[in-house]
Design an enzyme around this catalytic site. Structure first.
Site: not given
Ligand SMILES: NC(=O)C1=CN([C@@H]2O[C@H](COP(=O)(O)OP(=O)(O)OC[C@H]3O[C@@H](n4cnc5c(N)ncnc54)[C@H](OP(=O)(O)O)[C@@H]3O)[C@@H](O)[C@H]2O)C=CC1
Ligand SMILES: O=C(O)C1=N[C@H](C(=O)O)C[C@H](O)C1
Length: 248
Positions: A134, A138
């Site tokens: 990743h 991450k």
């Molecule tokens: N289930 C799935 O299919 C997938 C899961 N994921 C997971 O999703 C999560 C997010 O990934 P991603 O979008 O790439 O991460 P990012 O860091 O791009 O986004 C997370 C966002 O959440 C914000 N945030 C932090 N704290 C709070 C809060 N208390 N309330 C509201 N918003 C908040 C962050 O703000 P700031 O950066 O300013 O702190 C940021 O904008 C990870 O855990 C990842 O592993 C990712 C892809 C696919």
């Molecule tokens: O953080 C990511 O980007 C992703 N997180 C998820 C995970 O922890 O499995 C899913 C995806 O692979 C992308």
């Protein structure tokens, strides 16, 4: 269907894009890091989608559940808190669906890996390991998807009993340990592979995400399914509950 998005980072923005390009759905509210989140924040919304970080998700959870709006959680890194989360959902009489990965392609990949792990089970000559790659932003390690795959492998393959994601410097891996290796590299969206090895073969089963749209689209579809389920059967669900109905 009206969606409230908690978290507006890489995934939150992808989810918003999918919703906005649909005739069926709309973004009701976006709550990012600076939002003051209360029960009222979710009023008038049909589904909440949370893509934040572990600590934020766990802190916001009681408020999201109290609103009784069904919650789709994509945030990873909280597997150890699962029993507590399930209990909170039950006590609140709310609905929550969690999946470490909402991509249909990844879920087909995971079921393929599980079947391969099951088939090699009776044959001592086959070994199996798992890896994920990743992007460097991450926050959790190994990925939620890799942990889910590892649990599935251990469930069906009696020769693998424990999951190891960090090897000590001076110790060989035990045959009953399943290694899950993680690489953090540039901007990789997500790559997962299962490796099977014998004296005669190497079998590699891989999934590579080409962008984040597969994750986001799956989360929106899961939200629609969960909102319907919530009416008659509130509770804790996973992507498997949804896909078992889809795949039949
Ligand atoms: N289930 C799935 O299919 C997938 C899961 N994921 C997971 O999703 C999560 C997010 O990934 P991603 O979008 O790439 O991460 P990012 O860091 O791009 O986004 C997370 C966002 O959440 C914000 N945030 C932090 N704290 C709070 C809060 N208390 N309330 C509201 N918003 C908040 C962050 O703000 P700031 O950066 O300013 O702190 C940021 O904008 C990870 O855990 C990842 O592993 C990712 C892809 C696919
Ligand atoms: O953080 C990511 O980007 C992703 N997180 C998820 C995970 O922890 O499995 C899913 C995806 O692979 C992308």
């Amino acid at each position: 269907m009206k969606y409230t998005l908690v978290g507006y980072g890489k995934m939150g923005q992808q989810v918003a894009g999918i919703i906005e390009s649909s005739d069926e759905h709309e973004v009701h509210t976006v709550l990012d890091v600076d939002a003051v989140i209360t029960e009222e924040s979710f009023a008038g919304s049909d589904v909440i989608i949370d893509f934040t970080v572990r600590d934020a998700f766990l802190a916001n959870l009681p408020i999201m559940l109290a609103s009784k709006v069904p919650v789709v959680v994509g945030t990873t890194g909280w597997d150890a808190d699962m029993p507590m989360v399930r209990q909170q959902v039950a006590v609140a009489g709310a609905s929550l669906m969690y999946s470490a990965n909402f991509s249909l392609g990844v879920n087909i990949f995971l079921r393929t890996v599980r079947e391969a792990a099951r088939m090699i089970g009776p044959f001592d000559e086959f070994d199996i390991a798992f890896s994920e790659q990743h992007h460097t932003a991450k926050a959790d390690f190994p990925s939620g998807t890799a942990l889910k795959a590892a649990e599935m492998i251990v469930e069906v393959n009696s020769r693998k009993k424990t999951i190891v994601s960090q090897l000590p410097t001076e110790k060989m891996i035990n045959p009953d340990e399943l290694q899950v290796a993680a690489i953090r590299l540039g901007s990789v969206f997500g790559q997962h592979s299962a490796y099977i090895n014998s004296e005669f073969d190497d079998i590699v089963i891989s999934h590579t995400a080409r962008n984040r749209r597969g994750f986001a689209g799956g989360a929106v579809q899961a939200g629609k399914w969960l909102a319907e389920k919530h009416v008659s059967q509130p509770g804790f669900y996973t992507m498997d509950d949804f896909l078992d109905e889809v795949f039949g």
